[in-house]
Design a protein around this motif. Structure first.
Motif, PDB file in Angstrom:
ATOM      1  N   SER A 171     -13.281  -6.150   3.945  1.00 36.87           N
ATOM      2  CA  SER A 171     -12.686  -6.798   2.771  1.00 36.87           C
ATOM      3  C   SER A 171     -11.177  -6.880   2.953  1.00 36.87           C
ATOM      4  O   SER A 171     -10.630  -6.398   3.942  1.00 36.87           O
ATOM      5  CB  SER A 171     -13.012  -5.980   1.532  1.00 36.87           C
ATOM      6  N   GLU A 172     -10.514  -7.466   1.981  1.00 36.60           N
ATOM      7  CA  GLU A 172      -9.051  -7.430   1.928  1.00 36.60           C
ATOM      8  C   GLU A 172      -8.605  -5.983   1.791  1.00 36.60           C
ATOM      9  O   GLU A 172      -9.338  -5.164   1.232  1.00 36.60           O
ATOM     10  CB  GLU A 172      -8.557  -8.187   0.683  1.00 36.60           C
ATOM     11  N   PRO A 173      -7.408  -5.641   2.225  1.00 35.79           N
ATOM     12  CA  PRO A 173      -6.933  -4.264   2.016  1.00 35.79           C
ATOM     13  C   PRO A 173      -6.646  -4.009   0.539  1.00 35.79           C
ATOM     14  O   PRO A 173      -6.350  -4.940  -0.215  1.00 35.79           O
ATOM     15  CB  PRO A 173      -5.664  -4.187   2.850  1.00 35.79           C
ATOM     16  N   PHE A 174      -6.730  -2.737   0.154  1.00 37.59           N
ATOM     17  CA  PHE A 174      -6.416  -2.360  -1.229  1.00 37.59           C
ATOM     18  C   PHE A 174      -4.903  -2.367  -1.405  1.00 37.59           C
ATOM     19  O   PHE A 174      -4.157  -2.228  -0.436  1.00 37.59           O
ATOM     20  CB  PHE A 174      -6.922  -0.945  -1.547  1.00 37.59           C
ATOM     21  N   PRO A 175      -4.433  -2.470  -2.669  1.00 37.93           N
ATOM     22  CA  PRO A 175      -2.981  -2.402  -2.899  1.00 37.93           C
ATOM     23  C   PRO A 175      -2.432  -1.063  -2.390  1.00 37.93           C
ATOM     24  O   PRO A 175      -3.000  -0.004  -2.682  1.00 37.93           O
ATOM     25  CB  PRO A 175      -2.855  -2.489  -4.421  1.00 37.93           C
ATOM     26  N   ARG A 176      -1.374  -1.120  -1.620  1.00 47.40           N
ATOM     27  CA  ARG A 176      -0.808   0.061  -0.966  1.00 47.40           C
ATOM     28  C   ARG A 176      -0.496   1.191  -1.952  1.00 47.40           C
ATOM     29  O   ARG A 176      -0.681   2.377  -1.645  1.00 47.40           O
ATOM     30  CB  ARG A 176       0.472  -0.371  -0.236  1.00 47.40           C
ATOM     31  N   GLU A 177      -0.070   0.840  -3.162  1.00 47.05           N
ATOM     32  CA  GLU A 177       0.309   1.864  -4.147  1.00 47.05           C
ATOM     33  C   GLU A 177      -0.912   2.659  -4.629  1.00 47.05           C
ATOM     34  O   GLU A 177      -0.766   3.743  -5.190  1.00 47.05           O
ATOM     35  CB  GLU A 177       0.991   1.231  -5.367  1.00 47.05           C
ATOM     36  N   ALA A 178      -2.081   2.096  -4.419  1.00 44.66           N
ATOM     37  CA  ALA A 178      -3.280   2.759  -4.934  1.00 44.66           C
ATOM     38  C   ALA A 178      -3.974   3.621  -3.878  1.00 44.66           C
ATOM     39  O   ALA A 178      -5.014   4.203  -4.134  1.00 44.66           O
ATOM     40  CB  ALA A 178      -4.264   1.712  -5.474  1.00 44.66           C
ATOM     41  N   TRP A 179      -3.398   3.683  -2.664  1.00 42.32           N
ATOM     42  CA  TRP A 179      -4.039   4.497  -1.626  1.00 42.32           C
ATOM     43  C   TRP A 179      -3.958   5.974  -1.983  1.00 42.32           C
ATOM     44  O   TRP A 179      -3.004   6.415  -2.639  1.00 42.32           O
ATOM     45  CB  TRP A 179      -3.341   4.272  -0.266  1.00 42.32           C
ATOM     46  N   LEU A 180      -4.919   6.733  -1.504  1.00 42.94           N
ATOM     47  CA  LEU A 180      -4.878   8.185  -1.702  1.00 42.94           C
ATOM     48  C   LEU A 180      -3.891   8.760  -0.685  1.00 42.94           C
ATOM     49  O   LEU A 180      -4.036   8.526   0.517  1.00 42.94           O
ATOM     50  CB  LEU A 180      -6.274   8.776  -1.490  1.00 42.94           C
ATOM     51  N   PRO A 181      -2.859   9.517  -1.138  1.00 43.49           N
ATOM     52  CA  PRO A 181      -1.800   9.945  -0.224  1.00 43.49           C
ATOM     53  C   PRO A 181      -2.288  10.885   0.871  1.00 43.49           C
ATOM     54  O   PRO A 181      -3.255  11.622   0.684  1.00 43.49           O
ATOM     55  CB  PRO A 181      -0.807  10.674  -1.145  1.00 43.49           C
TER      56      PRO A 181
END
Lengths: 510, 354
Positions: B180-190
């Protein structure tokens, strides 16, 4: 005189010892069996009768001892070896496949079974044997369509087909009506005339007198005595069996019934296949009353108890508890009305073997304070509660944290009894509560039940011991094939009449 | 002389702990035989594997990356096994967790971006829970055997995920790569060390909560009763059907969380590589940890080490990476065989000659 003694024994067991964790089930027991005789093996439940016979059947491997068949030393390590020595055993639980015919069941366990067995040959032989011993077995009938008595005859057929000349019967009459028991006796007499012999496991003294030539009494794993049946009385046997004079009297306060606690009206129940296992049952139990339920095992008594605590659904009729309709309510709601339940199969239904004695004791009360609060268990209180119960009910356990499965049968029953009596709020359903217990434990159980009665509980006591029912209960209902054949006052109950009703004869309405 | 087994009178705590450890050693020996046949020195190979998995911080962080989903699926499977519900569908529940999380991440972007991560993981857990709930209801109501249903639902889940990333969810700018498209970077689990991420702490916290629930609460007691003797539990008023369904919803939610965390922290999209058999390894973890949640954490790290170490073999000495899987597979046999020692004592018995 003593013609048996002239012959040499067909079977001799010498110094048989079998240990189980925590108990010596058989302690160097000697046994001799002569051709043409019935030897009764008498003892209380747990005396080691079944263990000893299972050694012969090749199910248990004895720790010590020797077995001689026809004078020759034999090693019996599995059921095949046993069959080879001409020994055949009929267990209390039959080993038959329900959806196969008699003939198919007979050839199932044969050692040399051809790839394509000739069924006509097998059937011919079954018919011939059936006629010879009056077994009345049709080779084409399906097992599931047979009564318990007929199934037992198929088991006998299985043994004679394989040429067994020593028959071991483990409490064969427990599941039979008196009429069927007499038939069984006739069959066995025919076999004896051909030189076969039989060992008859029982704990009923009248059967010993009726059926056997000699009797060997076991007590607590040891052989207590061997005697010729005609030389002894029931009273002697009882004394030998329990080790002291038995008092059949029980201290019991006068019957003083209160309000109706349990009321069943035309209650019927059926299984998934639509077969009714309880038919149109109506009765009332009052506070302070013990209703005894008599009957041959497997005639619906256990199911009736199950229905009372909500284990099985009711198909018609009603159950009222303390005046409220509780028909088809789940167990948790029945428990909340204050019902306590002592199940028949205590290991399978009464305890969780792989959990501690303390947890098992708490299993009725863990839901509420003080043992838990807002869903969280209070371990320290559970432990102190358990310690109190252990000392009050005299449960012998190494630690409260010991897994309950490591306790003896009597202590397991005490654990259940402690939990249920302590939590009992007005109604107690006890199924075979003293089964398999020694005399001391039996007395303790009966005392507890009577104490509940004095506290004003309504009690259902299912038992197979008529003596127990007559001594403990106030009224006795007799069940046969899921129906109540009649209700009698325990004080005026007549054993003969109860026996007739157990066999399915309805009581003349008075 | 004959060897006989005698039932133990008490359960030995020492032996219950020793059995998994000895089983692991036996599986290493068995694995060594396989290695010797592949003309590799078993001892050297194990040293390589160990270094590859635990030799330095980088290696260890990769081991942790694999350990996190194994911990969560392992906890989920153990929980179901505690009531003797043989949930071998953790793989499918994990995949649904990934799908659910990806769905929120990709299509719920109207939410504030800080809310995306927690919300997507919640939806992932729910999806996993439902996927485990289906066989649970079938078992509780109609007594349908759960080994078949849970196993078969795995393939349904995997194929559905493939449909999504090959089909409607495929990234148009992805050069045909299945994902799929990548998820929004701000929503990644750190992440905190290499690729190792916060999922580790989530897994550890959950393990401790589970331990508490199982040993100290009413519900935990009921789970024990249902697992060890359902008939008695029923007589004592425990609602078995509810018990099965609730436990399985939680079990599925944990595997779903594993899948959700995996896409939110590592892949950052729903793609082919995320489906890698963690749900099956979880079964071995459950057995080896003897269904103890805290033990499951350590066993998961060990299993992850085998996987990562196996990868190293391929690079270092040209052995197939599947060597790690071989040892994992070999583990189950001595482990199951070893339970005989927890239940029985071995005695040697003298017999006189006949």
């Amino acid at each position: 005189m003593n013609r048996e003694k002239v012959k040499s024994p067909v079977l001799r067991m010498v110094g048989i010892t079998k240990r189980f964790p925590g108990v010596v089930a058989n302690d160097s027991i000697n046994l001799e069996l002569y051709p043409g005789e019935v030897l009764a093996l008498l003892g209380e439940n747990g005396a080691g009768k079944s263990t000893l016979m299972n050694v012969l059947a090749g199910l248990y491997d004895p720790d010590e001892g020797e077995i001689y068949a026809q004078g020759k030393r034999v090693e019996i390590r599995n059921p095949q070896d046993s069959m080879h020595c001409g020994i055949g055993m009929i267990h209390q639980e039959f080993a038959l496949v329900g959806n196969m015919t008699v003939a198919e069941n007979i050839i199932l366990g044969l050692k040399e079974i051809p790839f394509v067995p000739s069924m006509t040959e097998v059937k011919e032989k079954i018919k011939e044997l059936s006629k010879r011993y009056n077994l009345k077995v049709n080779p084409d009938t399906f097992i599931q369509n047979m009564s318990i008595g007929e199934q037992q005859r198929v088991e006998i057929m299985k043994l004679v087909y394989r040429g067994a000349n020593i028959l071991i019967l483990d409490e064969p009459t427990a599941v039979l009506t008196p009429e069927e028991a007499r038939d069984l006796n006739r069959i066995i007499i025919t076999m004896l005339s051909e030189g076969k012999s039989a060992i008859f496991i029982t704990h009923k003294m009248d059967e010993v007198i009726q059926f056997s030539h000699r009797v060997q009494i076991l007590r607590k794993g040891k052989s207590e005595a061997v005697c010729n049946t005609k030389d002894v009385t029931q009273r002697d046997l009882a004394k030998l069996m329990v080790g002291r004079e038995v008092l059949f009297r029980i201290e019991k306060k006068a019957f003083n019934p209160g309000s109706v606690r349990v009321k069943l009206e035309h209650m019927s129940a059926e299984d998934e296949t639509g077969r009714q296992f309880l038919k149109d049952i109506s009765f009332e139990i009052r506070a302070g009353e013990i209703l005894g339920i008599a009957g041959v095992a497997g005639n619906g008594q256990q199911k009736l108890a199950g229905v009372l605590i909500g284990l099985f659904p009711v198909s018609s009729g009603t159950i009222q508890i303390n005046g409220k309709d509780m028909t088809n309510k789940p167990p948790i709601q029945m428990i909340r009305t204050g019902i306590s339940y002592i199940p028949a199969d205590r290991i399978a239904m009464g305890i969780v073997g792989d959990m501690s004695v303390a947890h098992n004791l708490a299993m009725k009360k863990y839901r509420e304070e003080p043992l838990s609060k807002k869903g969280i268990l209070h371990s320290a209180r559970i432990l102190s509660f358990a310690k109190q119960m252990i000392s009050f009910f005299n449960i012998s356990t190494p630690e409260p944290s010991t897994y309950v499965k490591f306790l003896s049968g009597g202590n397991i029953q005490k654990t259940i009894l402690a939990r249920e009596i302590d939590a009992c709020r007005g109604i107690l359903v006890a199924v075979y509560p003293s089964r398999g217990l020694d005399v001391g434990a039996t007395e303790a159980v009966r005392k507890q039940i009577l104490e509940q009665r004095e506290k004003g509980s309504a009690i259902v006591l299912v038992s197979e011991e008529l003596d127990e029912l007559i001594a403990v209960a106030d009224t006795i209902a007799v069940m046969s094939e899921g129906e109540i054949m009649g209700v009698v006052d325990a004080q005026t109950a007549d054993i003969e009449e109860l026996g007739m009703m157990m066999a399915g004869v309805r009581r003349r309405s008075s | 002389m004959r060897i006989v087994l005698a039932k133990r009178e008490t359960r030995s705590q020492i032996i219950s702990t020793l059995v998994p450890i000895i089983s692991f050693l036996v599986s290493l020996i068995l694995g060594g035989i396989v290695l010797a046949f592949s003309k590799a020195n078993p001892l050297d190979t194990y040293v390589y594997m160990f270094r590859g998995a635990f030799g330095n911080w980088m290696a260890f962080s990769e081991t942790l990356v694999k350990a996190i989903p194994l911990m969560l699926t392992g906890l989920g499977v153990s929980l179901a096994f505690r009531i003797r519900f043989w949930n071998i569908g953790a793989e499918g529940q994990y995949v649904w967790g990934a799908i659910g999380t990806a769905w929120v991440m990709l299509y719920w972007q109207f939410l504030p971006v800080q809310a995306l991560l927690p919300f997507s993981l919640l939806v992932g857990m729910t999806a996993g829970a439902i996927w485990a709930g289906i066989p649970a209801v079938m078992k509780a109501v109609w007594k349908v055997d759960e080994t078949l249903t849970t196993l078969m639902l795995n393939y349904v889940a995997i194929l559905f995920a493939e449909y999504l990333y090959y089909g409607p969810w495929r990234d148009p700018k992805g050069y045909g790569f299945p994902g799929s498209e990548p998820f929004p970077r701000e929503a990644w689990l750190p992440r905190f060390l290499g690729r190792a991420h916060w999922g580790l702490f989530i897994a550890i916290i959950i393990a401790f909560i589970l331990f508490f629930v199982l040993t100290r609460t009413k519900w935990g007691l009921e789970i024990q009763m249902i697992g060890k003797n359902p008939d008695a539990a029923r007589c004592l008023g425990v609602n078995i059907k509810w018990g099965i369904i609730m436990v399985l919803l939680l079990s599925g939610a944990l595997s779903g969380l594993a899948g959700g965390i995996e896409v939110a922290a590592i892949a950052h999209r729903l793609q082919k590589g995320i489906i890698s058999g963690y749900g099956y390894t979880a079964i071995i973890i459950a057995w080896m940890s003897q269904l103890n949640p805290i033990a499951a954490l350590f066993v998961a790290i060990l299993m992850a080490g085998l996987l990562v170490g196996g990868d190293q073999l391929q690079m270092m000495i040209g052995l197939p990476a599947a060597m790690g899987l071989v040892i994992q597979g070999l583990l189950l046999f001595p482990l199951l065989a070893g339970t005989i020692f927890t239940e029985y004592k071995i005695r040697i018995k003298k017999t006189k000659e006949v």
